[in-house]
Design a protein around this motif. Structure first.
Motif, mmCIF file in Angstrom:
data_model
loop_
_atom_site.group_PDB
_atom_site.id
_atom_site.type_symbol
_atom_site.label_atom_id
_atom_site.label_comp_id
_atom_site.label_asym_id
_atom_site.label_seq_id
_atom_site.Cartn_x
_atom_site.Cartn_y
_atom_site.Cartn_z
ATOM 1 N N ARG A 25 2.376 11.983 -13.810
ATOM 2 C CA ARG A 25 2.796 10.878 -14.750
ATOM 3 C C ARG A 25 3.196 9.423 -14.331
ATOM 4 O O ARG A 25 3.995 8.701 -14.876
ATOM 5 C CB ARG A 25 4.167 11.463 -15.392
ATOM 6 N N GLU A 26 2.499 9.110 -13.316
ATOM 7 C CA GLU A 26 2.952 7.678 -12.645
ATOM 8 C C GLU A 26 3.977 7.595 -12.056
ATOM 9 O O GLU A 26 4.487 6.544 -11.589
ATOM 10 C CB GLU A 26 2.423 6.619 -13.702
ATOM 11 N N ASP A 27 4.765 8.619 -11.874
ATOM 12 C CA ASP A 27 6.209 8.549 -11.226
ATOM 13 C C ASP A 27 6.080 8.535 -9.850
ATOM 14 O O ASP A 27 4.970 9.014 -9.174
ATOM 15 C CB ASP A 27 7.025 9.517 -11.862
ATOM 16 N N LEU A 28 6.896 8.452 -9.013
ATOM 17 C CA LEU A 28 6.879 8.357 -7.684
ATOM 18 C C LEU A 28 7.419 9.762 -7.165
ATOM 19 O O LEU A 28 8.700 10.047 -7.408
ATOM 20 C CB LEU A 28 7.608 7.224 -7.036
ATOM 21 N N GLU A 29 6.831 10.349 -6.329
ATOM 22 C CA GLU A 29 7.250 11.700 -5.721
ATOM 23 C C GLU A 29 7.627 11.439 -4.299
ATOM 24 O O GLU A 29 6.628 10.959 -3.476
ATOM 25 C CB GLU A 29 6.355 12.698 -5.801
ATOM 26 N N ALA A 30 8.415 11.821 -3.539
ATOM 27 C CA ALA A 30 8.948 11.535 -2.273
ATOM 28 C C ALA A 30 9.278 13.044 -1.826
ATOM 29 O O ALA A 30 9.915 13.932 -2.465
ATOM 30 C CB ALA A 30 10.292 10.683 -1.895
ATOM 31 N N ARG A 31 8.977 13.419 -0.331
ATOM 32 C CA ARG A 31 8.958 14.615 0.162
ATOM 33 C C ARG A 31 8.992 14.401 1.685
ATOM 34 O O ARG A 31 8.228 13.523 2.174
ATOM 35 C CB ARG A 31 8.264 15.617 0.009
ATOM 36 N N PRO A 32 10.058 15.189 2.280
ATOM 37 C CA PRO A 32 9.987 14.968 3.884
ATOM 38 C C PRO A 32 8.723 15.780 4.535
ATOM 39 O O PRO A 32 8.325 16.824 4.187
ATOM 40 C CB PRO A 32 11.252 15.692 4.240
ATOM 41 N N MET A 33 8.415 15.119 5.553
ATOM 42 C CA MET A 33 6.931 15.740 6.081
ATOM 43 C C MET A 33 7.183 15.520 7.609
ATOM 44 O O MET A 33 7.541 14.536 8.165
ATOM 45 C CB MET A 33 5.659 14.903 5.837
ATOM 46 N N GLN A 43 -1.610 5.092 13.424
ATOM 47 C CA GLN A 43 -2.170 6.039 12.268
ATOM 48 C C GLN A 43 -1.339 7.273 12.496
ATOM 49 O O GLN A 43 -0.827 7.591 13.618
ATOM 50 C CB GLN A 43 -3.555 6.269 12.471
ATOM 51 N N ILE A 44 -0.665 7.797 11.519
ATOM 52 C CA ILE A 44 0.209 9.051 11.543
ATOM 53 C C ILE A 44 -0.530 10.265 10.555
ATOM 54 O O ILE A 44 -1.234 10.000 9.757
ATOM 55 C CB ILE A 44 1.470 8.731 10.796
ATOM 56 N N TRP A 45 -0.365 11.378 11.470
ATOM 57 C CA TRP A 45 -0.880 12.732 11.106
ATOM 58 C C TRP A 45 0.024 13.470 10.587
ATOM 59 O O TRP A 45 1.227 13.814 11.189
ATOM 60 C CB TRP A 45 -1.862 13.345 12.165
ATOM 61 N N PHE A 46 -0.148 14.332 9.407
ATOM 62 C CA PHE A 46 0.536 15.423 9.232
ATOM 63 C C PHE A 46 -0.214 16.614 8.584
ATOM 64 O O PHE A 46 -1.476 16.492 8.688
ATOM 65 C CB PHE A 46 1.416 15.071 7.772
ATOM 66 N N VAL A 47 0.487 17.773 8.587
ATOM 67 C CA VAL A 47 -0.459 18.994 8.340
ATOM 68 C C VAL A 47 0.252 19.472 7.029
ATOM 69 O O VAL A 47 1.681 19.348 6.799
ATOM 70 C CB VAL A 47 0.083 19.999 9.293
ATOM 71 N N VAL A 114 -3.590 15.517 6.813
ATOM 72 C CA VAL A 114 -3.146 14.060 6.121
ATOM 73 C C VAL A 114 -3.038 13.033 7.226
ATOM 74 O O VAL A 114 -2.106 13.420 8.019
ATOM 75 C CB VAL A 114 -1.929 14.172 5.274
ATOM 76 N N ARG A 115 -3.990 12.054 7.040
ATOM 77 C CA ARG A 115 -3.843 10.971 7.783
ATOM 78 C C ARG A 115 -3.470 9.832 7.311
ATOM 79 O O ARG A 115 -4.049 9.300 6.238
ATOM 80 C CB ARG A 115 -5.218 10.632 8.836
ATOM 81 N N VAL A 116 -2.361 8.925 7.605
ATOM 82 C CA VAL A 116 -1.959 7.720 6.874
ATOM 83 C C VAL A 116 -2.331 6.615 7.900
ATOM 84 O O VAL A 116 -2.115 6.573 9.032
ATOM 85 C CB VAL A 116 -0.546 7.861 6.505
ATOM 86 N N ARG A 117 -3.121 5.741 7.264
ATOM 87 C CA ARG A 117 -3.466 4.431 8.136
ATOM 88 C C ARG A 117 -2.636 3.281 7.360
ATOM 89 O O ARG A 117 -2.761 3.174 6.251
ATOM 90 C CB ARG A 117 -4.855 3.790 7.983
ATOM 91 N N PRO A 118 -1.584 2.906 8.086
ATOM 92 C CA PRO A 118 -0.626 1.979 7.691
ATOM 93 C C PRO A 118 -1.271 0.396 7.438
ATOM 94 O O PRO A 118 -2.289 0.165 8.162
ATOM 95 C CB PRO A 118 0.440 1.782 8.920
ATOM 96 N N THR A 119 -1.126 -0.204 6.502
ATOM 97 C CA THR A 119 -1.666 -1.465 6.218
ATOM 98 C C THR A 119 -0.674 -2.570 6.328
ATOM 99 O O THR A 119 -0.817 -3.668 6.610
ATOM 100 C CB THR A 119 -2.333 -1.580 4.676
#
Length: 160
Positions: A25-33, A43-47, A114-119
């Protein structure tokens, strides 16, 4: 040390990040990983479970925010996430503690990376001697009705 390296060094102090995605619904969702790996370039990797809501959110909008916090260190990263199915990379990253979420272990078909490439990133480091120096500056500024000057050892904004 340049500000980008300082940011990456600070990221390495954390083992968990709040991953913020855009929900249905275009809302922001946050969760600890739990952080699986931090590359030298930031770059940061998560499972995660490929059937989780965050995976469908990332497929719809790959732009994310990662937030990390301790009592005197803070990092915020904006970046782009990708869902990566790479069993060799999973073998390299695997942590036996993850069997809590994946009872079948790393052979579970539901695991994905999940790989996050920071900008862009920002940090605030009030630890150690830098933190003490900042407290002195803040105290002097308060006494004089000014704002404290903050140098790059304590705070910086970086485009990566």
């Amino acid at each position: 040390m340049n500000t980008e390296q300082k940011l990456i060094d600070l990221i390495n102090d954390f083992d968990t990040a709040m991953l913020v995605t855009r929900g249905e619904r275009e809302d922001l969702e946050a969760r600890p990983m739990a952080i699986a790996k931090i590359e030298d370039d930031g770059q940061i990797w998560f499972v995660t479970d490929r059937h989780s809501g965050k995976v469908s959110e990332l497929k719809a909008d790959a732009n994310v925010v990662l937030a990390m916090q301790s009592s005197n260190k803070f990092v915020s990263l904006t970046g782009v996430a990708a869902i990566i199915d790479d069993r060799a990379q999973l073998d390299e990253l695997w942590n036996e503690a993850w069997k809590v979420w994946f009872p079948d272990g790393k052979s579970s078909e539901s695991i994905t990376l999940v790989r996050v490439r920071p900008t862009h990133g920002q940090y605030w480091d009030n630890s150690g001697l830098s933190g003490i120096k900042y407290l002195i500056k803040a105290g002097n500024a308060y006494l004089h009705g000014d704002r404290p000057e903050v140098d790059e050892k304590i705070n910086a904004s970086i485009t990566m």
